[in-house]
Design a protein around this motif. Structure first.
Motif, mmCIF file in Angstrom:
data_model
loop_
_atom_site.group_PDB
_atom_site.id
_atom_site.type_symbol
_atom_site.label_atom_id
_atom_site.label_comp_id
_atom_site.label_asym_id
_atom_site.label_seq_id
_atom_site.Cartn_x
_atom_site.Cartn_y
_atom_site.Cartn_z
ATOM 1 N N GLU A 1 -11.961 32.113 -9.097
ATOM 2 C CA GLU A 1 -10.576 31.929 -9.537
ATOM 3 C C GLU A 1 -9.640 32.857 -8.770
ATOM 4 O O GLU A 1 -8.535 32.461 -8.389
ATOM 5 N N ALA A 2 -10.087 34.086 -8.517
ATOM 6 C CA ALA A 2 -9.263 35.053 -7.789
ATOM 7 C C ALA A 2 -9.032 34.630 -6.342
ATOM 8 O O ALA A 2 -8.052 35.048 -5.716
ATOM 9 N N SER A 3 -9.938 33.794 -5.807
ATOM 10 C CA SER A 3 -9.793 33.353 -4.420
ATOM 11 C C SER A 3 -8.582 32.440 -4.244
ATOM 12 O O SER A 3 -8.090 32.261 -3.127
ATOM 13 N N GLY A 4 -8.122 31.833 -5.346
ATOM 14 C CA GLY A 4 -6.953 30.965 -5.282
ATOM 15 C C GLY A 4 -7.254 29.541 -4.876
ATOM 16 O O GLY A 4 -6.351 28.697 -4.833
ATOM 17 N N ASN A 5 -8.509 29.237 -4.582
ATOM 18 C CA ASN A 5 -8.882 27.869 -4.201
ATOM 19 C C ASN A 5 -9.218 27.093 -5.469
ATOM 20 O O ASN A 5 -10.282 27.286 -6.063
ATOM 21 N N THR A 6 -8.317 26.207 -5.882
ATOM 22 C CA THR A 6 -8.491 25.515 -7.165
ATOM 23 C C THR A 6 -9.656 24.537 -7.152
ATOM 24 O O THR A 6 -10.283 24.309 -8.187
ATOM 25 N N VAL A 7 -9.974 23.970 -5.997
ATOM 26 C CA VAL A 7 -11.095 23.025 -5.917
ATOM 27 C C VAL A 7 -12.415 23.774 -6.095
ATOM 28 O O VAL A 7 -13.285 23.360 -6.873
ATOM 29 N N ILE A 8 -12.569 24.894 -5.382
ATOM 30 C CA ILE A 8 -13.791 25.687 -5.530
ATOM 31 C C ILE A 8 -13.906 26.213 -6.956
ATOM 32 O O ILE A 8 -14.995 26.213 -7.550
ATOM 33 N N THR A 9 -12.784 26.642 -7.527
ATOM 34 C CA THR A 9 -12.803 27.145 -8.901
ATOM 35 C C THR A 9 -13.283 26.059 -9.861
ATOM 36 O O THR A 9 -14.109 26.315 -10.752
ATOM 37 N N ALA A 10 -12.784 24.832 -9.692
ATOM 38 C CA ALA A 10 -13.192 23.728 -10.560
ATOM 39 C C ALA A 10 -14.671 23.408 -10.375
ATOM 40 O O ALA A 10 -15.393 23.131 -11.343
ATOM 41 N N MET A 11 -15.145 23.463 -9.139
ATOM 42 C CA MET A 11 -16.559 23.179 -8.883
ATOM 43 C C MET A 11 -17.450 24.256 -9.497
ATOM 44 O O MET A 11 -18.505 23.955 -10.072
ATOM 45 N N MET A 12 -17.038 25.508 -9.393
ATOM 46 C CA MET A 12 -17.806 26.577 -10.024
ATOM 47 C C MET A 12 -17.807 26.418 -11.539
ATOM 48 O O MET A 12 -18.818 26.680 -12.206
ATOM 49 N N ALA A 13 -16.682 25.997 -12.088
ATOM 50 C CA ALA A 13 -16.614 25.763 -13.530
ATOM 51 C C ALA A 13 -17.583 24.664 -13.940
ATOM 52 O O ALA A 13 -18.301 24.783 -14.942
ATOM 53 N N GLY A 14 -17.612 23.595 -13.158
ATOM 54 C CA GLY A 14 -18.488 22.489 -13.481
ATOM 55 C C GLY A 14 -19.962 22.829 -13.361
ATOM 56 O O GLY A 14 -20.804 22.226 -14.027
ATOM 57 N N LEU A 15 -20.275 23.804 -12.519
ATOM 58 C CA LEU A 15 -21.666 24.199 -12.326
ATOM 59 C C LEU A 15 -22.136 25.231 -13.334
ATOM 60 O O LEU A 15 -23.328 25.539 -13.392
ATOM 61 N N ARG A 16 -21.230 25.767 -14.124
ATOM 62 C CA ARG A 16 -21.596 26.915 -14.949
ATOM 63 C C ARG A 16 -22.784 26.642 -15.873
ATOM 64 O O ARG A 16 -23.687 27.467 -15.999
ATOM 65 N N THR A 17 -22.780 25.499 -16.544
ATOM 66 C CA THR A 17 -23.868 25.204 -17.471
ATOM 67 C C THR A 17 -25.208 25.143 -16.747
ATOM 68 O O THR A 17 -26.212 25.689 -17.217
ATOM 69 N N SER A 18 -25.223 24.470 -15.593
ATOM 70 C CA SER A 18 -26.467 24.377 -14.838
ATOM 71 C C SER A 18 -26.919 25.743 -14.359
ATOM 72 O O SER A 18 -28.107 26.076 -14.423
ATOM 73 N N ILE A 19 -25.988 26.545 -13.877
ATOM 74 C CA ILE A 19 -26.325 27.887 -13.399
ATOM 75 C C ILE A 19 -26.926 28.709 -14.531
ATOM 76 O O ILE A 19 -27.988 29.324 -14.386
ATOM 77 N N GLU A 20 -26.240 28.729 -15.675
ATOM 78 C CA GLU A 20 -26.732 29.520 -16.809
ATOM 79 C C GLU A 20 -28.087 29.026 -17.286
ATOM 80 O O GLU A 20 -28.965 29.818 -17.646
ATOM 81 N N SER A 21 -28.267 27.708 -17.301
ATOM 82 C CA SER A 21 -29.533 27.152 -17.770
ATOM 83 C C SER A 21 -30.697 27.659 -16.920
ATOM 84 O O SER A 21 -31.730 28.099 -17.449
ATOM 85 N N TYR A 22 -30.526 27.619 -15.609
ATOM 86 C CA TYR A 22 -31.608 28.041 -14.730
ATOM 87 C C TYR A 22 -31.814 29.552 -14.745
ATOM 88 O O TYR A 22 -32.952 30.019 -14.745
ATOM 89 N N VAL A 23 -30.728 30.330 -14.742
ATOM 90 C CA VAL A 23 -30.924 31.782 -14.725
ATOM 91 C C VAL A 23 -31.510 32.271 -16.044
ATOM 92 O O VAL A 23 -32.291 33.229 -16.076
ATOM 93 N N LEU A 24 -31.176 31.609 -17.147
ATOM 94 C CA LEU A 24 -31.781 31.969 -18.429
ATOM 95 C C LEU A 24 -33.260 31.618 -18.455
ATOM 96 O O LEU A 24 -34.089 32.378 -18.956
#
Length: 246
Positions: free
Chosen positions: A159-182
Motif C-alpha cells: 500500500e505504501a508503494s502507491g501502486n493500487t493494482v499491486i496493492t489489490a493483488m496483494m489483498a486478494g492473495l492474503r487468504t492464500s498466503i496466510e493459509s499456507y504460512v499457517l
C-alpha cells in the motif's frame, strides 16, 4: 510448538465471521460483539480461538476489548473497514485455494516490485510498517497472531508503494498466503526461534527500504519469502522456487 492446523482453521473461522459482519454492516461502531462463550458455541470452536481472533481485530484497530463487567466490558466495535482495509477483506474471499507454487511465485514478483519502488521513492511513508514491526515484537503472540500481523506488514508495504493494482493483488492473495504460512508453522518445532528470525528479517528489510538500498531490499525480500517456505517444508528448497519462477 505452534497451534495445530485444526485450531488455526477455527481461529480463521471466527475472524472471517466477524470481518463479514463488519463488511455487511451487521456490526458497526458502538456495537458489542457476542460474548466469547456465545461466539464459541455459535461457531463450534473453542474459546481460545475466539480470543485469538479478537486480539488480531484489536491490533487492526477495529475493536476494543475490556475485561470485567458493565457497559464497557467485552468487545466493542470502534471502526469499520474502509478504503484499503475494506478491499483487503473483500478481495481475499476470491483467493481461496490457489496452488502454493503460484502463490510463492506471484509474491516474489509483486514484492520485488514493491520493495524496489519504495526504496527508490524519497517520499516513502513507512509509518504503518514500523507500527506493525513494533506490534510483532510482543513475545506473547501466538503463531497465528504473529503471522496475521506478518501478512498485514507485507500488505502495508504494498500500500505504501502507491501502486493500487499491486496493492489489490496483494489483498486478494492474503487468504492464500496466510493459509499456507499457517500450515507451515505447524511443522516448525521451535516457533520462538523462527519468530525471532522473522522479526530480524522484517527489520532488516524495512531498514534497507528506508535507506534507499533497492538491490539489497529486493534480495532480502526474496530470501525472506523463500526462506520461510523452505524452513516450513512447504517447498523442497529455495533453488526450486527460484527455478520455477524463471
Amino acid at each position: 510448538m505452534p497451534q495445530t492446523t485444526a485450531t488455526q482453521r477455527a481461529w480463521r473461522t471466527v475472524l472471517e465471521r466477524i470481518e463479514s459482519d463488519l463488511l455487511l454492516g451487521t456490526l458497526g461502531p458502538g456495537d458489542r460483539l457476542p460474548s466469547e462463550r456465545d461466539l464459541a458455541a455459535d461457531l463450534g470452536v473453542g474459546r481460545s480461538s475466539v480470543r485469538e481472533a479478537l486480539r488480531v481485530l484489536e491490533v487492526m484497530g477495529l475493536i476494543r476489548t475490556a475485561t470485567g463487567s458493565g457497559p464497557q466490558a467485552g468487545a466493542i466495535v470502534i471502526a469499520t473497514p474502509s478504503g484499503g482495509m475494506s478491499a483487503l477483506l473483500r478481495l481475499q474471499v476470491a483467493a481461496q485455494g490457489f496452488p502454493l507454487a503460484d502463490v510463492v511465485q506471484t509474491r516474489l514478483v509483486l514484492e520485488d516490485a514493491v520493495t524496489a519502488a519504495l526504496a527508490a521513492d524519497g517520499q516513502r511513508d513507512l509509518g504503518g510498517a514500523y507500527a506493525l514491526l513494533d506490534a510483532m515484537d510482543d513475545d506473547q503472540l501466538t503463531a497465528p497472531e504473529f503471522l496475521a500481523l506478518d501478512a498485514e506488514l507485507h500488505y502495508a508495504l504494498a500500500e505504501a508503494s502507491g501502486n493500487t493494482v499491486i496493492t489489490a493483488m496483494m489483498a486478494g492473495l492474503r487468504t492464500s498466503i496466510e493459509s499456507y504460512v499457517l500450515e507451515g508453522s505447524a511443522r516448525i518445532e521451535d516457533w520462538t526461534s523462527m519468530a525471532a528470525h522473522l522479526r530480524a528479517e522484517h527489520r532488516e528489510l524495512v531498514a534497507a527500504i528506508a535507506a534507499g538500498e533497492s538491490d539489497a531490499a529486493r534480495n532480502l525480500v526474496h530470501a525472506h519469502i523463500t526462506g520461510y517456505y523452505t524452513a516450513a517444508g512447504l517447498v523442497p528448497d529455495r533453488r526450486a522456487v527460484l527455478t520455477d519462477q524463471n
